[in-house]
Design a protein around this motif. Structure first.
Motif, PDB file in Angstrom:
ATOM      1  N   ILE A 159       0.851  -1.152  -0.072  1.00  0.00           N
ATOM      2  CA  ILE A 159      -0.045   0.009   0.142  1.00  0.00           C
ATOM      3  C   ILE A 159       0.976   1.089  -0.026  1.00  0.00           C
ATOM      4  O   ILE A 159       1.586   1.305   0.942  1.00  0.00           O
ATOM      5  CB  ILE A 159      -0.837  -0.016   1.251  1.00  0.00           C
ATOM      6  CG1 ILE A 159      -1.618  -1.285   1.327  1.00  0.00           C
ATOM      7  CG2 ILE A 159      -1.839   1.209   1.108  1.00  0.00           C
ATOM      8  CD1 ILE A 159      -2.027  -1.466   2.751  1.00  0.00           C
ATOM      9  N   ASP A 160       0.845   2.007  -1.155  1.00  0.00           N
ATOM     10  CA  ASP A 160       1.698   3.089  -1.339  1.00  0.00           C
ATOM     11  C   ASP A 160       0.622   4.364  -0.907  1.00  0.00           C
ATOM     12  O   ASP A 160      -0.116   4.591  -2.125  1.00  0.00           O
ATOM     13  CB  ASP A 160       2.417   3.028  -2.427  1.00  0.00           C
ATOM     14  CG  ASP A 160       3.181   4.255  -2.557  1.00  0.00           C
ATOM     15  OD1 ASP A 160       3.669   4.940  -1.799  1.00  0.00           O
ATOM     16  OD2 ASP A 160       3.418   4.757  -3.991  1.00  0.00           O
ATOM     17  N   VAL A 161       0.983   5.211  -0.143  1.00  0.00           N
ATOM     18  CA  VAL A 161      -0.013   6.530  -0.055  1.00  0.00           C
ATOM     19  C   VAL A 161       0.973   7.623  -0.200  1.00  0.00           C
ATOM     20  O   VAL A 161       1.978   7.911   0.477  1.00  0.00           O
ATOM     21  CB  VAL A 161      -0.523   6.524   1.666  1.00  0.00           C
ATOM     22  CG1 VAL A 161      -1.243   7.724   1.575  1.00  0.00           C
ATOM     23  CG2 VAL A 161      -1.418   5.352   1.756  1.00  0.00           C
ATOM     24  N   LYS A 162       0.315   8.568  -0.927  1.00  0.00           N
ATOM     25  CA  LYS A 162       0.856   9.896  -1.272  1.00  0.00           C
ATOM     26  C   LYS A 162      -0.250  10.936  -0.968  1.00  0.00           C
ATOM     27  O   LYS A 162      -1.110  10.813  -1.763  1.00  0.00           O
ATOM     28  CB  LYS A 162       1.466   9.850  -2.595  1.00  0.00           C
ATOM     29  CG  LYS A 162       2.612   9.063  -2.953  1.00  0.00           C
ATOM     30  CD  LYS A 162       3.245   9.116  -4.309  1.00  0.00           C
ATOM     31  CE  LYS A 162       4.459   8.215  -4.403  1.00  0.00           C
ATOM     32  NZ  LYS A 162       4.729   7.881  -5.608  1.00  0.00           N
ATOM     33  N   GLU A 163       0.202  11.874  -0.054  1.00  0.00           N
ATOM     34  CA  GLU A 163      -0.587  12.873   0.050  1.00  0.00           C
ATOM     35  C   GLU A 163      -0.212  14.017  -1.074  1.00  0.00           C
ATOM     36  O   GLU A 163       0.784  14.526  -1.091  1.00  0.00           O
ATOM     37  CB  GLU A 163      -0.461  13.315   1.214  1.00  0.00           C
ATOM     38  CG  GLU A 163      -1.323  12.599   2.701  1.00  0.00           C
ATOM     39  CD  GLU A 163      -1.369  13.083   3.766  1.00  0.00           C
ATOM     40  OE1 GLU A 163      -2.013  14.109   4.083  1.00  0.00           O
ATOM     41  OE2 GLU A 163      -0.758  12.903   4.807  1.00  0.00           O
ATOM     42  N   MET A 164      -1.209  14.305  -1.847  1.00  0.00           N
ATOM     43  CA  MET A 164      -1.070  15.248  -2.871  1.00  0.00           C
ATOM     44  C   MET A 164      -1.838  16.650  -2.666  1.00  0.00           C
ATOM     45  O   MET A 164      -2.411  16.539  -1.363  1.00  0.00           O
ATOM     46  CB  MET A 164      -1.821  14.779  -4.206  1.00  0.00           C
ATOM     47  CG  MET A 164      -1.352  13.279  -4.695  1.00  0.00           C
ATOM     48  SD  MET A 164       0.212  13.075  -5.110  1.00  0.00           S
ATOM     49  CE  MET A 164       0.495  13.590  -6.665  1.00  0.00           C
ATOM     50  N   GLU A 165      -1.675  17.614  -3.179  1.00  0.00           N
ATOM     51  CA  GLU A 165      -2.385  18.955  -2.765  1.00  0.00           C
ATOM     52  C   GLU A 165      -3.888  18.929  -2.925  1.00  0.00           C
ATOM     53  O   GLU A 165      -4.287  19.219  -2.039  1.00  0.00           O
ATOM     54  CB  GLU A 165      -1.916  19.974  -3.943  1.00  0.00           C
ATOM     55  CG  GLU A 165      -2.196  21.481  -3.266  1.00  0.00           C
ATOM     56  CD  GLU A 165      -1.443  22.462  -4.493  1.00  0.00           C
ATOM     57  OE1 GLU A 165      -2.412  23.328  -4.642  1.00  0.00           O
ATOM     58  OE2 GLU A 165      -0.176  22.315  -4.645  1.00  0.00           O
ATOM     59  N   GLN A 166      -4.395  18.166  -3.817  1.00  0.00           N
ATOM     60  CA  GLN A 166      -5.907  18.197  -3.809  1.00  0.00           C
ATOM     61  C   GLN A 166      -6.570  16.993  -3.382  1.00  0.00           C
ATOM     62  O   GLN A 166      -7.643  16.928  -3.101  1.00  0.00           O
ATOM     63  CB  GLN A 166      -6.427  18.592  -5.011  1.00  0.00           C
ATOM     64  CG  GLN A 166      -6.057  20.054  -5.541  1.00  0.00           C
ATOM     65  CD  GLN A 166      -6.732  20.534  -6.815  1.00  0.00           C
ATOM     66  OE1 GLN A 166      -7.106  19.870  -7.483  1.00  0.00           O
ATOM     67  NE2 GLN A 166      -6.384  21.838  -7.287  1.00  0.00           N
TER      68      GLN A 166
END
Length: 109
Positions: A5-12
């Motif tokens: 599980i790869d989680v990336k917090e993006m701007e939107q």
């Protein structure tokens, strides 16, 4: 029976890429990883399922819980990259009627 599980917090939005199988063995790890994001207000989560090879009812339960939590916190959930098999699973259960499901992975998400 592995899952990545790869989680990336993006701007939107928060982008989640899942690789492997979602079943009774891996569902707790998935729940533990993504539910904290659903508890924030107005969160948009986009989950890429293009590399999920198998999902059982336990996995569906995780997505139902995630969907409910996001709705309660005025957030949204989008599922992308579903194989024909996964899409059929969501169709049969009626979840495709209430969840935002897109078979294409949008914008490299």
């Amino acid at each position: 029976m592995n899952i990545t599980i790869d989680v990336k917090e993006m701007e939107q939005y928060t982008k989640v890429k899942i690789v492997g199988e979602i079943d009774a063995y891996t569902a707790p790890k998935l729940r533990e990883t993504i539910f904290p994001y659903a508890e924030k207000k107005n969160t948009k989560i986009v989950i890429d399922l293009s590399e999920v090879s198998y999902m059982d009812s336990t996995g569906l339960g995780v997505f139902v819980g995630l969907f409910k939590s996001l709705n309660a916190n005025e957030g949204t959930l989008q599922l992308t990259g579903l194989s024909e098999r996964l899409r059929r699973l969501f169709d049969i259960t009626g979840l495709a009627d209430i969840m935002n499901i897109n078979s294409e992975v949008e914008g490299g998400v």
